[in-house]
Design a protein around this motif. Sequence first.
Motif, PDB file in Angstrom:
ATOM      1  N   LEU A 125       0.815  -1.208   0.000  1.00  0.00           N
ATOM      2  CA  LEU A 125       0.000   0.000   0.000  1.00  0.00           C
ATOM      3  C   LEU A 125       0.854   1.265   0.000  1.00  0.00           C
ATOM      4  CD1 LEU A 125      -2.986   0.687  -0.042  1.00  0.00           C
ATOM      5  CD2 LEU A 125      -2.941   0.760   2.441  1.00  0.00           C
ATOM      6  N   ASP A 126       1.962   1.243   0.733  1.00  0.00           N
ATOM      7  CA  ASP A 126       2.823   2.426   0.794  1.00  0.00           C
ATOM      8  C   ASP A 126       4.181   2.053   1.374  1.00  0.00           C
ATOM      9  OD1 ASP A 126       3.669   5.073   0.585  1.00  0.00           O
ATOM     10  OD2 ASP A 126       2.035   5.893   1.797  1.00  0.00           O
ATOM     11  N   HIS A 127       5.155   2.854   1.049  1.00  0.00           N
ATOM     12  CA  HIS A 127       6.490   2.791   1.661  1.00  0.00           C
ATOM     13  C   HIS A 127       6.754   4.203   2.161  1.00  0.00           C
ATOM     14  CE1 HIS A 127      11.064   1.772   1.191  1.00  0.00           C
ATOM     15  NE2 HIS A 127      10.782   2.302   2.366  1.00  0.00           N
ATOM     16  N   ILE A 128       6.885   4.335   3.458  1.00  0.00           N
ATOM     17  CA  ILE A 128       7.060   5.639   4.086  1.00  0.00           C
ATOM     18  C   ILE A 128       8.467   5.724   4.669  1.00  0.00           C
ATOM     19  CG2 ILE A 128       6.262   7.146   5.954  1.00  0.00           C
ATOM     20  CD1 ILE A 128       3.467   5.867   5.573  1.00  0.00           C
ATOM     21  N   ILE A 129       9.128   6.836   4.393  1.00  0.00           N
ATOM     22  CA  ILE A 129      10.451   7.104   4.954  1.00  0.00           C
ATOM     23  C   ILE A 129      10.283   8.250   5.947  1.00  0.00           C
ATOM     24  CG2 ILE A 129      12.819   7.829   4.494  1.00  0.00           C
ATOM     25  CD1 ILE A 129      12.425   6.721   1.628  1.00  0.00           C
ATOM     26  N   VAL A 130      10.784   8.052   7.156  1.00  0.00           N
ATOM     27  CA  VAL A 130      10.652   9.092   8.168  1.00  0.00           C
ATOM     28  C   VAL A 130      12.017   9.657   8.528  1.00  0.00           C
ATOM     29  CG1 VAL A 130       8.519   8.150   9.115  1.00  0.00           C
ATOM     30  CG2 VAL A 130      10.676   7.490  10.134  1.00  0.00           C
ATOM     31  N   GLY A 131      11.995  10.938   8.842  1.00  0.00           N
ATOM     32  CA  GLY A 131      13.177  11.627   9.328  1.00  0.00           C
ATOM     33  C   GLY A 131      12.926  12.090  10.751  1.00  0.00           C
ATOM     34  N   SER A 132      13.723  13.011  11.214  1.00  0.00           N
ATOM     35  CA  SER A 132      13.607  13.446  12.605  1.00  0.00           C
ATOM     36  C   SER A 132      12.302  14.183  12.887  1.00  0.00           C
ATOM     37  CB  SER A 132      14.798  14.325  12.978  1.00  0.00           C
ATOM     38  OG  SER A 132      14.918  15.386  12.053  1.00  0.00           O
ATOM     39  N   SER A 133      11.740  14.850  11.899  1.00  0.00           N
ATOM     40  CA  SER A 133      10.501  15.594  12.156  1.00  0.00           C
ATOM     41  C   SER A 133       9.550  15.588  10.958  1.00  0.00           C
ATOM     42  CB  SER A 133      10.833  17.037  12.535  1.00  0.00           C
ATOM     43  OG  SER A 133      11.491  17.667  11.446  1.00  0.00           O
ATOM     44  N   GLN A 134       9.814  14.741   9.984  1.00  0.00           N
ATOM     45  CA  GLN A 134       8.957  14.715   8.793  1.00  0.00           C
ATOM     46  C   GLN A 134       8.918  13.302   8.230  1.00  0.00           C
ATOM     47  OE1 GLN A 134      11.619  17.432   7.490  1.00  0.00           O
ATOM     48  NE2 GLN A 134      12.824  16.121   6.182  1.00  0.00           N
ATOM     49  N   TYR A 135       8.081  13.127   7.225  1.00  0.00           N
ATOM     50  CA  TYR A 135       7.988  11.834   6.552  1.00  0.00           C
ATOM     51  C   TYR A 135       7.809  12.060   5.057  1.00  0.00           C
ATOM     52  CZ  TYR A 135       3.042  12.396   5.563  1.00  0.00           C
ATOM     53  OH  TYR A 135       1.858  12.851   5.058  1.00  0.00           O
ATOM     54  N   MET A 136       8.017  11.016   4.288  1.00  0.00           N
ATOM     55  CA  MET A 136       7.773  11.051   2.849  1.00  0.00           C
ATOM     56  C   MET A 136       7.074   9.745   2.488  1.00  0.00           C
ATOM     57  SD  MET A 136       8.538  10.099  -0.505  1.00  0.00           S
ATOM     58  CE  MET A 136       9.758   8.905  -0.104  1.00  0.00           C
ATOM     59  N   SER A 137       5.901   9.874   1.893  1.00  0.00           N
ATOM     60  CA  SER A 137       5.121   8.726   1.459  1.00  0.00           C
ATOM     61  C   SER A 137       5.329   8.524  -0.032  1.00  0.00           C
ATOM     62  CB  SER A 137       3.636   8.976   1.739  1.00  0.00           C
ATOM     63  OG  SER A 137       2.822   8.123   0.950  1.00  0.00           O
ATOM     64  N   MET A 138       5.778   7.335  -0.409  1.00  0.00           N
ATOM     65  CA  MET A 138       5.967   7.060  -1.837  1.00  0.00           C
ATOM     66  C   MET A 138       4.637   7.019  -2.579  1.00  0.00           C
ATOM     67  SD  MET A 138       9.213   4.558  -2.185  1.00  0.00           S
ATOM     68  CE  MET A 138      10.719   4.872  -1.292  1.00  0.00           C
ATOM     69  N   ARG A 139       3.567   6.677  -1.895  1.00  0.00           N
ATOM     70  CA  ARG A 139       2.235   6.697  -2.517  1.00  0.00           C
ATOM     71  C   ARG A 139       1.810   8.137  -2.765  1.00  0.00           C
ATOM     72  NH1 ARG A 139      -0.617   2.967  -4.916  1.00  0.00           N
ATOM     73  NH2 ARG A 139       0.019   1.515  -3.320  1.00  0.00           N
ATOM     74  N   GLU A 140       1.959   8.992  -1.765  1.00  0.00           N
ATOM     75  CA  GLU A 140       1.574  10.396  -1.919  1.00  0.00           C
ATOM     76  C   GLU A 140       2.409  11.101  -2.983  1.00  0.00           C
ATOM     77  OE1 GLU A 140       1.920  12.157   1.957  1.00  0.00           O
ATOM     78  OE2 GLU A 140       0.139  11.131   2.721  1.00  0.00           O
ATOM     79  N   GLU A 141       3.686  10.713  -3.097  1.00  0.00           N
ATOM     80  CA  GLU A 141       4.582  11.350  -4.073  1.00  0.00           C
ATOM     81  C   GLU A 141       4.480  10.710  -5.460  1.00  0.00           C
ATOM     82  OE1 GLU A 141       6.407  14.118  -3.551  1.00  0.00           O
ATOM     83  OE2 GLU A 141       5.501  14.182  -1.559  1.00  0.00           O
ATOM     84  N   LYS A 142       3.570   9.748  -5.603  1.00  0.00           N
ATOM     85  CA  LYS A 142       3.323   9.060  -6.887  1.00  0.00           C
ATOM     86  C   LYS A 142       4.515   8.225  -7.363  1.00  0.00           C
ATOM     87  CE  LYS A 142      -0.675  11.319  -7.565  1.00  0.00           C
ATOM     88  NZ  LYS A 142      -1.405  11.246  -6.353  1.00  0.00           N
ATOM     89  N   ILE A 143       5.427   7.887  -6.454  1.00  0.00           N
ATOM     90  CA  ILE A 143       6.526   6.979  -6.786  1.00  0.00           C
ATOM     91  C   ILE A 143       5.988   5.559  -6.842  1.00  0.00           C
ATOM     92  CG2 ILE A 143       8.724   6.027  -5.957  1.00  0.00           C
ATOM     93  CD1 ILE A 143       9.196   8.816  -4.627  1.00  0.00           C
TER      94      ILE A 143
END
Length: 145
Positions: A125-143
């Motif tokens: 469903l998704d691969h999410i990468i998190v940092g110290s205060s944020q995240y990046m969703s590969m689904r949201e970014e259309k990757i």
Amino acid sequence: MCRALCEFAERLNKRPKLTLGKIYTSQEIGEEMSLELGLSLQEVLFVILLDTKNQIVAKKIVFQGTLDTATVHPREIFRFALQYAAARIMIVHNHPSGDTVPSKNDLQLTKRIAECGDIIGIGLLDHIIVGSSQYMSMREEKILS
């Protein structure tokens, strides 16, 4: 100083955690996991197992790596998913550097897990990468589509 640290620890313990049986958005999971993993000094990869209604069935650390790498094998992720009869999975890992831009290895891993999941009928469903205060969703970014 001690009083402030104690207050911080108490608030940290009271914050909501991912609840089994509940449906979350990528944003909610990204924010929660950023709080949980954001300050970790090692790469950690979680798999979140979902049922047919996208409710959380289980969450588990599958890999723990070094400062900047984690050796991830799809067979371990899907062994866990099959054990719980998951319909879908989400993977979440952190970047100790705080930078949530996916690496070449992150993109290759995502593609490999999605392909393996397609073969056995467990969608990524998704691969999410998190940092110290944020995240990046590969689904949201259309990757990941």
